[in-house]
Design a protein around this motif. Structure first.
Motif, PDB file in Angstrom:
ATOM      1  N   VAL A   1       0.828  -1.205   0.000  1.00 38.44           N
ATOM      2  CA  VAL A   1       0.000   0.000   0.000  1.00 38.44           C
ATOM      3  C   VAL A   1       0.862   1.255   0.000  1.00 38.44           C
ATOM      4  O   VAL A   1       0.653   2.184  -0.797  1.00 38.44           O
ATOM      5  N   LEU A   2       1.858   1.303   0.891  1.00 42.70           N
ATOM      6  CA  LEU A   2       2.700   2.493   0.988  1.00 42.70           C
ATOM      7  C   LEU A   2       3.522   2.716  -0.270  1.00 42.70           C
ATOM      8  O   LEU A   2       3.660   3.849  -0.755  1.00 42.70           O
ATOM      9  N   MET A   3       4.073   1.655  -0.826  1.00 37.32           N
ATOM     10  CA  MET A   3       4.907   1.811  -2.020  1.00 37.32           C
ATOM     11  C   MET A   3       4.083   2.125  -3.266  1.00 37.32           C
ATOM     12  O   MET A   3       4.521   2.853  -4.146  1.00 37.32           O
ATOM     13  N   ARG A   4       2.868   1.586  -3.354  1.00 36.77           N
ATOM     14  CA  ARG A   4       2.032   1.940  -4.507  1.00 36.77           C
ATOM     15  C   ARG A   4       1.596   3.401  -4.417  1.00 36.77           C
ATOM     16  O   ARG A   4       1.503   4.084  -5.438  1.00 36.77           O
ATOM     17  N   PHE A   5       1.345   3.881  -3.211  1.00 32.56           N
ATOM     18  CA  PHE A   5       1.033   5.303  -3.054  1.00 32.56           C
ATOM     19  C   PHE A   5       2.251   6.159  -3.387  1.00 32.56           C
ATOM     20  O   PHE A   5       2.128   7.224  -4.000  1.00 32.56           O
ATOM     21  N   THR A   6       3.428   5.690  -3.001  1.00 31.65           N
ATOM     22  CA  THR A   6       4.663   6.399  -3.345  1.00 31.65           C
ATOM     23  C   THR A   6       4.862   6.441  -4.852  1.00 31.65           C
ATOM     24  O   THR A   6       5.209   7.479  -5.419  1.00 31.65           O
ATOM     25  N   ASP A   7       4.635   5.316  -5.513  1.00 33.31           N
ATOM     26  CA  ASP A   7       4.775   5.271  -6.968  1.00 33.31           C
ATOM     27  C   ASP A   7       3.771   6.194  -7.642  1.00 33.31           C
ATOM     28  O   ASP A   7       4.088   6.845  -8.654  1.00 33.31           O
ATOM     29  N   LEU A   8       2.554   6.243  -7.106  1.00 31.78           N
ATOM     30  CA  LEU A   8       1.534   7.134  -7.668  1.00 31.78           C
ATOM     31  C   LEU A   8       1.970   8.587  -7.554  1.00 31.78           C
ATOM     32  O   LEU A   8       1.791   9.379  -8.495  1.00 31.78           O
ATOM     33  N   THR A   9       2.566   8.948  -6.418  1.00 32.95           N
ATOM     34  CA  THR A   9       3.041  10.326  -6.239  1.00 32.95           C
ATOM     35  C   THR A   9       4.191  10.631  -7.185  1.00 32.95           C
ATOM     36  O   THR A   9       4.305  11.738  -7.706  1.00 32.95           O
ATOM     37  N   LEU A  10       5.035   9.638  -7.441  1.00 32.10           N
ATOM     38  CA  LEU A  10       6.177   9.838  -8.332  1.00 32.10           C
ATOM     39  C   LEU A  10       5.756  10.034  -9.780  1.00 32.10           C
ATOM     40  O   LEU A  10       6.515  10.610 -10.573  1.00 32.10           O
ATOM     41  N   THR A  11       4.574   9.560 -10.156  1.00 32.27           N
ATOM     42  CA  THR A  11       4.127   9.730 -11.542  1.00 32.27           C
ATOM     43  C   THR A  11       3.752  11.168 -11.857  1.00 32.27           C
ATOM     44  O   THR A  11       3.676  11.545 -13.027  1.00 32.27           O
ATOM     45  N   ILE A  12       3.508  11.971 -10.821  1.00 36.46           N
ATOM     46  CA  ILE A  12       3.151  13.377 -11.016  1.00 36.46           C
ATOM     47  C   ILE A  12       4.428  14.214 -10.936  1.00 36.46           C
ATOM     48  O   ILE A  12       5.159  14.116  -9.951  1.00 36.46           O
ATOM     49  N   PRO A  13       4.735  15.023 -11.947  1.00 39.74           N
ATOM     50  CA  PRO A  13       5.933  15.873 -11.874  1.00 39.74           C
ATOM     51  C   PRO A  13       5.936  16.710 -10.601  1.00 39.74           C
ATOM     52  O   PRO A  13       4.921  17.324 -10.240  1.00 39.74           O
ATOM     53  N   GLY A  14       7.077  16.709  -9.913  1.00 30.14           N
ATOM     54  CA  GLY A  14       7.154  17.372  -8.615  1.00 30.14           C
ATOM     55  C   GLY A  14       6.788  18.849  -8.664  1.00 30.14           C
ATOM     56  O   GLY A  14       6.057  19.350  -7.807  1.00 30.14           O
ATOM     57  N   LEU A  15       7.285  19.563  -9.675  1.00 27.90           N
ATOM     58  CA  LEU A  15       7.009  20.990  -9.758  1.00 27.90           C
ATOM     59  C   LEU A  15       5.532  21.250 -10.025  1.00 27.90           C
ATOM     60  O   LEU A  15       4.950  22.177  -9.455  1.00 27.90           O
ATOM     61  N   ILE A  16       4.917  20.422 -10.862  1.00 34.83           N
ATOM     62  CA  ILE A  16       3.498  20.590 -11.160  1.00 34.83           C
ATOM     63  C   ILE A  16       2.667  20.350  -9.904  1.00 34.83           C
ATOM     64  O   ILE A  16       1.729  21.104  -9.604  1.00 34.83           O
TER      65      ILE A  16
ATOM     66  N   ILE B   1       5.994  22.177  -1.556  1.00 29.96           N
ATOM     67  CA  ILE B   1       7.109  21.467  -2.187  1.00 29.96           C
ATOM     68  C   ILE B   1       7.448  20.203  -1.407  1.00 29.96           C
ATOM     69  O   ILE B   1       7.779  19.161  -2.000  1.00 29.96           O
ATOM     70  N   SER B   2       7.345  20.256  -0.077  1.00 25.52           N
ATOM     71  CA  SER B   2       7.680  19.089   0.745  1.00 25.52           C
ATOM     72  C   SER B   2       6.768  17.912   0.436  1.00 25.52           C
ATOM     73  O   SER B   2       7.211  16.753   0.440  1.00 25.52           O
ATOM     74  N   LEU B   3       5.489  18.190   0.181  1.00 30.90           N
ATOM     75  CA  LEU B   3       4.540  17.112  -0.092  1.00 30.90           C
ATOM     76  C   LEU B   3       4.811  16.427  -1.426  1.00 30.90           C
ATOM     77  O   LEU B   3       4.247  15.364  -1.698  1.00 30.90           O
ATOM     78  N   SER B   4       5.644  17.038  -2.257  1.00 30.69           N
ATOM     79  CA  SER B   4       6.035  16.393  -3.514  1.00 30.69           C
ATOM     80  C   SER B   4       7.473  15.890  -3.467  1.00 30.69           C
ATOM     81  O   SER B   4       7.962  15.346  -4.462  1.00 30.69           O
ATOM     82  N   TRP B   5       8.142  16.031  -2.325  1.00 32.10           N
ATOM     83  CA  TRP B   5       9.576  15.749  -2.229  1.00 32.10           C
ATOM     84  C   TRP B   5       9.884  14.429  -1.541  1.00 32.10           C
ATOM     85  O   TRP B   5      10.975  13.881  -1.691  1.00 32.10           O
ATOM     86  N   TRP B   6       8.953  13.880  -0.755  1.00 31.41           N
ATOM     87  CA  TRP B   6       9.251  12.737   0.105  1.00 31.41           C
ATOM     88  C   TRP B   6       9.385  11.391  -0.601  1.00 31.41           C
ATOM     89  O   TRP B   6      10.060  10.490  -0.069  1.00 31.41           O
ATOM     90  N   PRO B   7       8.761  11.145  -1.766  1.00 29.22           N
ATOM     91  CA  PRO B   7       8.832   9.787  -2.337  1.00 29.22           C
ATOM     92  C   PRO B   7      10.248   9.273  -2.590  1.00 29.22           C
ATOM     93  O   PRO B   7      10.508   8.073  -2.428  1.00 29.22           O
ATOM     94  N   GLY B   8      11.160  10.134  -2.999  1.00 27.60           N
ATOM     95  CA  GLY B   8      12.526   9.687  -3.233  1.00 27.60           C
ATOM     96  C   GLY B   8      13.170   9.137  -1.975  1.00 27.60           C
ATOM     97  O   GLY B   8      13.898   8.129  -2.020  1.00 27.60           O
TER      98      GLY B   8
ATOM     99  N   LEU C   1      14.408   5.196  -1.090  1.00 27.41           N
ATOM    100  CA  LEU C   1      15.787   4.986  -0.623  1.00 27.41           C
ATOM    101  C   LEU C   1      15.811   4.270   0.716  1.00 27.41           C
ATOM    102  O   LEU C   1      16.532   3.274   0.890  1.00 27.41           O
ATOM    103  N   VAL C   2      15.019   4.749   1.682  1.00 33.87           N
ATOM    104  CA  VAL C   2      15.038   4.179   3.032  1.00 33.87           C
ATOM    105  C   VAL C   2      14.461   2.764   3.022  1.00 33.87           C
ATOM    106  O   VAL C   2      14.958   1.881   3.736  1.00 33.87           O
ATOM    107  N   ARG C   3      13.446   2.530   2.220  1.00 34.86           N
ATOM    108  CA  ARG C   3      12.884   1.172   2.147  1.00 34.86           C
ATOM    109  C   ARG C   3      13.954   0.172   1.717  1.00 34.86           C
ATOM    110  O   ARG C   3      14.080  -0.916   2.295  1.00 34.86           O
TER     111      ARG C   3
END
Length: 292
Positions: free
Chosen positions: A125-140, A160-167, A171-173
């Protein structure tokens, strides 16, 4: 028999890391650049030659003066000293960048650590949500959130922080998945330590080095993103000086009054280039997997 201090090996390891860091000329150049940027971030408003311009004062009689000894980077459309505004804008840009990286790292570390250690459906669940967030360009994504929250320093950093955490989460996973199989984790389980204690007292402390390296490398990109939001008008509110806002105002007077964009552009270059060089140096000494 003389007892050897426990801190001796630790101090020796630190000395070796500093020695390796000093051997890299580019890393030292990056450290000097970052030190200069941090100096202006802390003392910029105080060191500014025209503090009244930083506070919003104008001098229309001196508008659009070219670079001179009195104004090394000229004046803008309001007669304000561009160098003073750029020096004061360093505080906003660097603090915002640091806030973005810190908040993003904290959120991403918690998400990635829980996903990697717990595993199973929680990980999915957490990683699929992370992947979903990564599909949206961070700046947009940051632009959309900032536009919804409204202009302002806090809203800009949060957006900006809400678009910055997936990376950081990914990494931590990966680090936690590798660390949870180590012998010291097995020993901690054998002593009766709970999952929370094992994760936050044993696993995460051994994942700090790659996180620090990524934070140092991300600082430059965070500053660019902050400037990007300021450039399109959804960053900090005027008259607070900020590099992106200064560049946005200067573009209306290019190329006739080119010097209005020279100082903020050069400041952004020094900050981004310096943090990238510093991050490369820290990677070489803190992250053995990333060494060249």
């Amino acid at each position: 028999m003389t007892d050897v201090p426990v801190s001796a090996p630790r101090n020796e390891g630190l000395a070796r890391m500093l020695y390796r860091f000093r051997q890299s000329r580019l890393s030292m150049i990056g450290a000097v650049m970052v030190a200069l940027v941090l100096l202006f971030a802390v003392f910029g408003p105080v060191l500014a030659p025209y503090p009244e311009h930083v506070a919003g004062g104008v001098d229309t009689a001196a508008r659009f003066q070219p670079p001179s000894p009195a104004h090394p980077f000229g004046t803008n459309e309001l007669g304000q000293d561009v160098l003073s505004l750029t020096m004061a804008g360093t505080t906003v840009s660097v603090l915002a960048g640091f806030g973005v990286v810190l908040i993003g790292a904290v959120i991403g570390t918690v998400v990635g650590a829980v996903a990697g250690y717990v595993g199973g459906w929680t990980d999915e669940v957490l990683m699929r949500f992370t992947d979903l967030t990564l599909t949206i360009p961070g700046l947009i994504l940051a632009m959309a959130i900032a536009a919804a929250l409204g202009p302002g320093f806090q809203n800009m950093v949060l957006a900006i922080s809400l678009s910055w955490w997936p990376g950081y989460a990914r990494l931590v996973r990966g680090e936690v998945l590798a660390a949870r199989e180590e012998v010291y984790v097995t020993a901690a389980r054998a002593t009766g330590a709970g999952p929370g204690r094992i994760l936050f007292r044993h696993v995460l402390p051994n994942c700090v080095s790659p996180i620090i390296v990524k934070m140092s490398l991300d600082m430059g990109f965070a500053i660019l993103t902050v400037a990007g939001l300021g450039f399109i008008g959804i960053g900090v509110r005027p008259p607070t000086p900020e590099w992106g806002t200064l560049l946005s105002n200067a573009r209306s007077y290019m190329p006739d009054y080119w010097w209005t964009a020279m100082a903020p552009g050069a400041a952004m270059f020094v900050a981004v280039f310096g943090f990238n060089l510093l991050g490369d140096g820290l990677r070489d000494i803190l992250d053995p997997k990333g060494r060249r």
